[in-house]
Design an enzyme around this catalytic site. Structure first.
Site, PDB file in Angstrom:
ATOM      1  N   HIS A   6      16.270   0.175 -38.355  1.00  0.00           N
ATOM      2  CA  HIS A   6      15.924   0.703 -37.032  1.00  0.00           C
ATOM      3  C   HIS A   6      14.668  -0.023 -36.540  1.00  0.00           C
ATOM      4  CE1 HIS A   6      15.881   3.979 -34.102  1.00  0.00           C
ATOM      5  NE2 HIS A   6      14.584   4.119 -34.303  1.00  0.00           N
ATOM      6  N   SER A  13      15.211   3.174 -29.374  1.00  0.00           N
ATOM      7  CA  SER A  13      15.163   4.483 -30.021  1.00  0.00           C
ATOM      8  C   SER A  13      15.067   5.609 -28.991  1.00  0.00           C
ATOM      9  CB  SER A  13      13.989   4.482 -31.005  1.00  0.00           C
ATOM     10  OG  SER A  13      14.184   5.443 -31.989  1.00  0.00           O
TER      11      SER A  13
HETATM   12  C1  GTR Z   1      13.705   9.861 -34.709  1.00  0.00           C
HETATM   13  C2  GTR Z   1      14.712  10.609 -33.893  1.00  0.00           C
HETATM   14  C3  GTR Z   1      15.649   9.650 -33.245  1.00  0.00           C
HETATM   15  C4  GTR Z   1      14.970   8.433 -32.633  1.00  0.00           C
HETATM   16  C5  GTR Z   1      13.680   8.029 -33.314  1.00  0.00           C
HETATM   17  C6  GTR Z   1      12.645   7.277 -32.480  1.00  0.00           C
HETATM   18  O1  GTR Z   1      12.854  10.701 -35.413  1.00  0.00           O
HETATM   19  O2  GTR Z   1      15.394  11.492 -34.774  1.00  0.00           O
HETATM   20  O3  GTR Z   1      16.454  10.347 -32.303  1.00  0.00           O
HETATM   21  O4  GTR Z   1      14.794   8.568 -31.287  1.00  0.00           O
HETATM   22  O5  GTR Z   1      12.968   9.104 -33.809  1.00  0.00           O
HETATM   23  O6  GTR Z   1      12.549   7.403 -31.278  1.00  0.00           O
HETATM   24  O7  GTR Z   1      11.850   6.582 -33.102  1.00  0.00           O
END
Ligand code: GTR
Length: 431
Positions: free
Chosen positions: A410, A269
């Site tokens: 995710h 992420s």
């Molecule tokens: C989200 C963000 C993403 C991603 C994610 C994370 O809120 O929009 O770009 O990086 O966080 O790091 O968990």
């Protein structure tokens, strides 16, 4: 390189329908037919318009040009390694994980002369190793103690995500209850069982992940006289976390149980974005792995699919350099796009991984970065990404560039780690 909606549409049906049912922030595009037409900046054409036809021109002219553009416009310039660095071994090798692993913990003073923040590196090594081993290094989101239910792991004293921001209260300290909470993302037994070490550092030890105008964390240590925040082309937090990973490798180079020529940087992420920037800026890393890194990571910004440059710069104004804000709603004006970041790993093995339901991160845009970085690998004779079309769900494709799209959300799962270990075995064969 002009991309049209029609061409991209051909790949997308492979991603499956289940993702449509998943909640994503509203007001953003998740419809492939609405991806705007865009032209990608060419990795293999120099700024003065010459086609790059050989490895020498790539290495001496085009790669440095691209790196500089990413520094100036996206992540910001980071300082050199401090001239004097200080490592303090907190814990010598001790048996862990019921004897399957050896554990070490080391404090790394990030500034010269023991000044500035201290980052703790936690290292697990296979207990049965007969010599130096290859090591994965990956930053964590919650403190080293969150990756394993191991009472011996030191708690961080830095700001901890999800706790109160700002003032240094006891509430901000790491807490016992967090021990092992992220362990599903860190299959240490599997990693050491396959003959690899795992090093991790807590990203908040380098720079706390909230916008305070860069008063805390590592940045102030490098201000010039009178400077109070980074210049528009100087490092934000992603630059700082990446720089911290390089300092982690500085330590690993000194550890005789580690084969420092085989250190693999991996991140998830925002820390996947960080892993890519680390690999771009520090060619000592042997393999680079981006897990669900999305916007500002592997995903092509010009697609404006899911998270956009404007949204990321607004929600997280501290992640990139200030110059990146110029490209809010103007992705096409940015002199680079993320496939060129992927190309900066060449000829080293690069792995980009997506998750089917992670539409916010634009899985197809992540795949396209791998695909459009491939010509650079081919020019260097380094191999390629062995597919032109988006692979099926849960079917990793491993060339010199690796890619998979995993079913699910995710996250980092055992499926992802198994694919990374297989990829590392392929490229870093054991003697
Ligand atoms: C989200 C963000 C993403 C991603 C994610 C994370 O809120 O929009 O770009 O990086 O966080 O790091 O968990």
């Amino acid at each position: 390189m002009k991309m049209t909606r029609t061409r991209i549409c051909l790949f997308y049906p492979l991603l499956g329908l289940t993702s449509i049912l998943n909640a994503q922030p509203k007001g953003y595009n998740y419809d492939e037919s609405r991806v705007p037409e865009y032209t990608l900046p060419a990795p293999l054409v120099t700024q003065d318009g010459k086609k790059v036809k050989d490895a020498k021109t790539w290495e001496e002219i085009r790669r440095p040009e691209l790196l500089k553009l990413f520094e100036e416009h996206v992540y910001g310039k980071s300082p050199e390694r401090p001239k004097t660095m200080y490592f303090k071994v907190l814990e010598k090798t001790t048996k862990a994980l019921a004897g399957k692993a050896l554990r070490k913990q080391v404090s790394i003073f990030l500034g010269p002369e023991k000044k500035g923040p201290t980052m703790d590196l936690l290292l697990y090594l296979p207990a049965k190793a007969k010599g130096p081993v290859p090591v994965f290094i990956a930053p964590n989101f919650g403190g080293n103690h969150t990756i394993q239910n191991d009472k011996a792991i030191k708690l961080t004293s830095s700001w901890v995500r999800g706790r109160k921001h700002g003032a240094e209260t006891s509430e901000n300290r790491a807490y016992e209850a967090g021990r092992g909470v992220s362990r599903s993302r860190w299959p240490v037994e599997m990693i050491v069982g396959r003959g690899y070490g795992l090093a991790t550092i807590y990203y908040g030890d380098i720079d706390p992940d909230y916008h305070d105008g860069f008063k805390n964390g590592i940045h102030p240590l490098f201000y010039q006289e009178g400077q109070t925040k980074p210049q528009p082309d100087e490092w934000g937090s992603i630059g700082a976390w990446a720089w911290g990973l390089s300092r982690g490798l500085d330590y690993l180079e000194k550890d005789s149980d580690v084969d420092a020529t085989k250190v693999i940087v991996m991140g998830h992420s925002r820390l996947g974005k960080t892993a890519l920037w680390t690999g771009a800026t520090d060619e000592r890393f042997a393999i680079v792995i981006s897990n669900n890194s999305g916007c500002g990571g592997a995903a092509l910004s010009r697609r404006r699919f899911g998270e956009t440059v404007k949204r990321i710069n607004t929600s997280f104004p501290h992640w990139f350099c200030d110059n990146y804000k110029k490209y809010n709603d103007k992705e096409g004006d940015c002199p680079v796009d993320q496939h060129q970041l992927a190309a900066l790993m060449a000829p080293r093995p690069l792995y980009i991984a997506s998750a089917e339901e992670d539409r916010w991160a634009d899985p197809h845009g992540e795949f396209l970065s791998a695909k459009h970085a491939a010509p650079v690998y081919e020019l260097l004779g380094a191999g390629t990404l062995p597919t032109k079309t988006h692979p099926a769900i849960d079917k990793p494709v491993h060339g010199r560039i690796g890619y998979h799209i995993r079913s699910g959300k995710h996250n980092v799962t055992a499926f992802d780690w198994k694919a990374y270990l297989d990829f590392a075995d392929k490229h870093l064969p054991k003697k």
